[in-house]
Design a protein around this motif. Structure first.
Motif, mmCIF file in Angstrom:
data_model
loop_
_atom_site.group_PDB
_atom_site.id
_atom_site.type_symbol
_atom_site.label_atom_id
_atom_site.label_comp_id
_atom_site.label_asym_id
_atom_site.label_seq_id
_atom_site.Cartn_x
_atom_site.Cartn_y
_atom_site.Cartn_z
ATOM 1 N N GLY A 68 0.801 -1.211 0.000
ATOM 2 C CA GLY A 68 0.000 0.000 0.000
ATOM 3 C C GLY A 68 0.836 1.263 0.000
ATOM 4 O O GLY A 68 0.389 2.308 0.458
ATOM 5 N N ARG A 69 2.044 1.232 -0.508
ATOM 6 C CA ARG A 69 2.978 2.345 -0.458
ATOM 7 C C ARG A 69 3.231 2.913 -1.854
ATOM 8 O O ARG A 69 3.087 2.243 -2.859
ATOM 9 C CB ARG A 69 4.313 1.891 0.142
ATOM 10 N N LYS A 70 3.636 4.196 -1.853
ATOM 11 C CA LYS A 70 4.100 4.854 -3.061
ATOM 12 C C LYS A 70 5.482 5.430 -2.788
ATOM 13 O O LYS A 70 5.966 5.407 -1.657
ATOM 14 C CB LYS A 70 3.135 5.971 -3.459
ATOM 15 N N LEU A 71 6.122 5.924 -3.813
ATOM 16 C CA LEU A 71 7.407 6.581 -3.638
ATOM 17 C C LEU A 71 7.161 7.931 -2.986
ATOM 18 O O LEU A 71 6.659 8.862 -3.606
ATOM 19 C CB LEU A 71 8.119 6.744 -4.987
ATOM 20 N N GLU A 72 7.522 8.039 -1.701
ATOM 21 C CA GLU A 72 7.218 9.247 -0.923
ATOM 22 C C GLU A 72 8.203 10.361 -1.264
ATOM 23 O O GLU A 72 9.403 10.143 -1.379
ATOM 24 C CB GLU A 72 7.296 8.910 0.568
ATOM 25 N N VAL A 73 7.646 11.591 -1.393
ATOM 26 C CA VAL A 73 8.453 12.757 -1.725
ATOM 27 C C VAL A 73 8.373 13.815 -0.634
ATOM 28 O O VAL A 73 9.382 14.421 -0.261
ATOM 29 C CB VAL A 73 8.011 13.351 -3.079
ATOM 30 N N PHE A 74 7.169 14.039 -0.094
ATOM 31 C CA PHE A 74 6.959 15.091 0.898
ATOM 32 C C PHE A 74 6.095 14.545 2.022
ATOM 33 O O PHE A 74 5.212 13.717 1.794
ATOM 34 C CB PHE A 74 6.284 16.301 0.239
ATOM 35 N N TRP A 75 6.342 15.006 3.255
ATOM 36 C CA TRP A 75 5.569 14.541 4.404
ATOM 37 C C TRP A 75 5.327 15.683 5.386
ATOM 38 O O TRP A 75 6.057 16.680 5.422
ATOM 39 C CB TRP A 75 6.301 13.397 5.142
ATOM 40 N N ILE A 76 4.271 15.515 6.185
ATOM 41 C CA ILE A 76 3.949 16.425 7.268
ATOM 42 C C ILE A 76 3.319 15.599 8.387
ATOM 43 O O ILE A 76 2.559 14.662 8.111
ATOM 44 C CB ILE A 76 3.013 17.557 6.796
ATOM 45 N N ASP A 77 3.669 15.883 9.642
ATOM 46 C CA ASP A 77 3.102 15.115 10.752
ATOM 47 C C ASP A 77 2.894 16.003 11.970
ATOM 48 O O ASP A 77 3.507 17.063 12.113
ATOM 49 C CB ASP A 77 3.976 13.908 11.105
ATOM 50 N N GLY A 78 2.001 15.551 12.838
ATOM 51 C CA GLY A 78 1.731 16.221 14.101
ATOM 52 C C GLY A 78 1.959 15.272 15.259
ATOM 53 O O GLY A 78 1.769 14.053 15.132
ATOM 54 N N GLU A 79 2.381 15.826 16.419
ATOM 55 C CA GLU A 79 2.702 15.020 17.595
ATOM 56 C C GLU A 79 1.914 15.519 18.808
ATOM 57 O O GLU A 79 1.720 16.730 18.984
ATOM 58 C CB GLU A 79 4.192 15.125 17.935
ATOM 59 N N VAL A 80 1.501 14.591 19.645
ATOM 60 C CA VAL A 80 0.878 14.893 20.929
ATOM 61 C C VAL A 80 1.468 13.925 21.948
ATOM 62 O O VAL A 80 1.348 12.711 21.791
ATOM 63 C CB VAL A 80 -0.653 14.753 20.888
ATOM 64 N N GLY A 81 2.107 14.463 22.980
ATOM 65 C CA GLY A 81 2.742 13.598 23.978
ATOM 66 C C GLY A 81 3.133 14.375 25.212
ATOM 67 O O GLY A 81 2.426 15.299 25.639
ATOM 68 N N GLY A 82 4.256 14.008 25.773
ATOM 69 C CA GLY A 82 4.740 14.662 26.985
ATOM 70 C C GLY A 82 6.249 14.728 27.000
ATOM 71 O O GLY A 82 6.930 13.993 26.265
ATOM 72 N N SER A 83 6.787 15.612 27.841
ATOM 73 C CA SER A 83 8.235 15.745 27.969
ATOM 74 C C SER A 83 8.599 16.107 29.407
ATOM 75 O O SER A 83 7.782 16.646 30.163
ATOM 76 C CB SER A 83 8.786 16.806 27.007
ATOM 77 N N THR A 100 13.942 24.099 38.228
ATOM 78 C CA THR A 100 14.637 23.680 37.009
ATOM 79 C C THR A 100 14.150 22.323 36.510
ATOM 80 O O THR A 100 14.444 21.946 35.374
ATOM 81 C CB THR A 100 16.146 23.601 37.257
ATOM 82 N N LYS A 101 13.404 21.579 37.329
ATOM 83 C CA LYS A 101 12.849 20.292 36.930
ATOM 84 C C LYS A 101 11.356 20.462 36.684
ATOM 85 O O LYS A 101 10.642 21.002 37.525
ATOM 86 C CB LYS A 101 13.071 19.234 38.003
ATOM 87 N N SER A 102 10.919 20.004 35.539
ATOM 88 C CA SER A 102 9.513 20.213 35.209
ATOM 89 C C SER A 102 9.077 19.237 34.127
ATOM 90 O O SER A 102 9.877 18.820 33.285
ATOM 91 C CB SER A 102 9.297 21.651 34.736
ATOM 92 N N GLY A 103 7.809 18.880 34.136
ATOM 93 C CA GLY A 103 7.242 18.006 33.124
ATOM 94 C C GLY A 103 5.873 18.488 32.710
ATOM 95 O O GLY A 103 5.247 19.312 33.394
ATOM 96 N N GLY A 104 5.388 17.979 31.593
ATOM 97 C CA GLY A 104 4.074 18.381 31.126
ATOM 98 C C GLY A 104 3.831 17.938 29.703
ATOM 99 O O GLY A 104 4.659 17.248 29.093
ATOM 100 N N PRO A 105 2.688 18.318 29.139
ATOM 101 C CA PRO A 105 2.367 17.919 27.767
ATOM 102 C C PRO A 105 3.274 18.587 26.750
ATOM 103 O O PRO A 105 3.844 19.655 26.990
ATOM 104 C CB PRO A 105 0.907 18.368 27.592
ATOM 105 N N MET A 106 3.408 17.941 25.600
ATOM 106 C CA MET A 106 4.233 18.442 24.510
ATOM 107 C C MET A 106 3.469 18.286 23.200
ATOM 108 O O MET A 106 2.791 17.274 22.975
ATOM 109 C CB MET A 106 5.551 17.657 24.445
#
Length: 265
Positions: A68-83, A100-106
């Protein structure tokens, strides 16, 4: 006469053997060469015949349908997570930030070009940490190895990081401070490890894990006006927090789910 027959007999037998051997040689003679034109290719040409070309095309089409693949030329993606960020994990000198220490969504957004397995792109990440907000603008380079409907990739990234918002409680001073004037800036560099699954040739879902080295710097601050004697005495006892710039070196880790769009031929 018998004597003449005895002399002619060997000659007769030799003639029969010679004729028999010639007949057998003609029976096992190799076939004439095949004319390439009969197979559909011009004589003297190395091009495959139409039948061979059609078979190759069918195999290629079956492979494309399978992945189900083609020769890929351009891509765009989005991320939802934490850091998670520890800005003073490696070193800290008069940065002036209490937490200085902290965490949360990214949240992240990336785009770029692809040439076979080679990846080149850019990405922006926003870390909504509990103590402060940090933006990162990065360039990416690396490779992704396709296997049927999966892609496994390793990319290196690096760029510019800055703290976008810093609350009053996060600055390690009890004296009045204009936190909007505190500009924490620097750079980051790290690696991404990616696994994507192509639902269709255009749409994918996946996961990404990343680690970063951070180096951030705070310029000197202006001493606020209208201080009480006690506040002025505290500044006099800790001049480095205002009169000197601060630096920190730390680490960042995180992970996210990602959705991608892929355009190709």
């Amino acid at each position: 006469m018998c004597r003449s027959f005895g002399l002619l007999a060997p000659l007769f037998v030799s003639s029969l053997l010679f004729i028999s051997s010639q007949a057998r040689a003609q029976e096992i003679a190799p076939p004439p060469p095949i004319d390439p034109g009969v197979l559909g290719a011009p004589a003297g040409s190395d091009a495959p015949s139409p039948g061979t070309a059609a078979t190759i095309a069918q195999l290629d089409e079956a492979e494309r349908r399978d992945s189900g693949r083609k020769l890929e030329v351009f891509w765009i993606d989005g991320e939802v997570g934490g850091s998670y960020v520890n800005m003073a994990q490696l070193s800290s000198k008069s940065l002036g930030i209490e937490q200085t220490k902290s965490g949360g969504p990214m949240f992240g957004l990336g785009a770029g070009a692809r040439l076979l397995a080679f990846i080149l792109g850019a990405r922006v990440r926003y870390n909504a940490l509990s103590a402060f907000n940090m933006w990162q603008l990065n360039g990416e380079i690396g490779f992704k190895i396709p296997f049927r409907k999966f892609d496994f990739g390793i990319t290196a990234h690096g760029g510019y990081s800055f703290v976008g918002q810093l609350g009053d409680a996060d600055f390690a001073m009890s004296t009045p401070t204009n936190t909007s004037a505190i500009k924490v800036r620097g750079f980051n560099a790290g690696l991404n490890i990616v696994l994507d699954y192509y639902i269709t040739s255009m749409f994918s879902v996946g996961v990404v894990g990343f680690g970063d080295f951070l180096y951030l710097k705070r310029p000197p601050l202006d001493v606020p006006a209208g201080l009480t004697p006690a506040e002025q005495a505290e500044i006099d006892n800790n001049p480095s927090l205002y009169q000197k710039s601060g630096t920190t070196a730390g680490l960042q880790f995180g992970g996210a789910l990602r959705l991608g769009l892929h355009f190709g031929i």
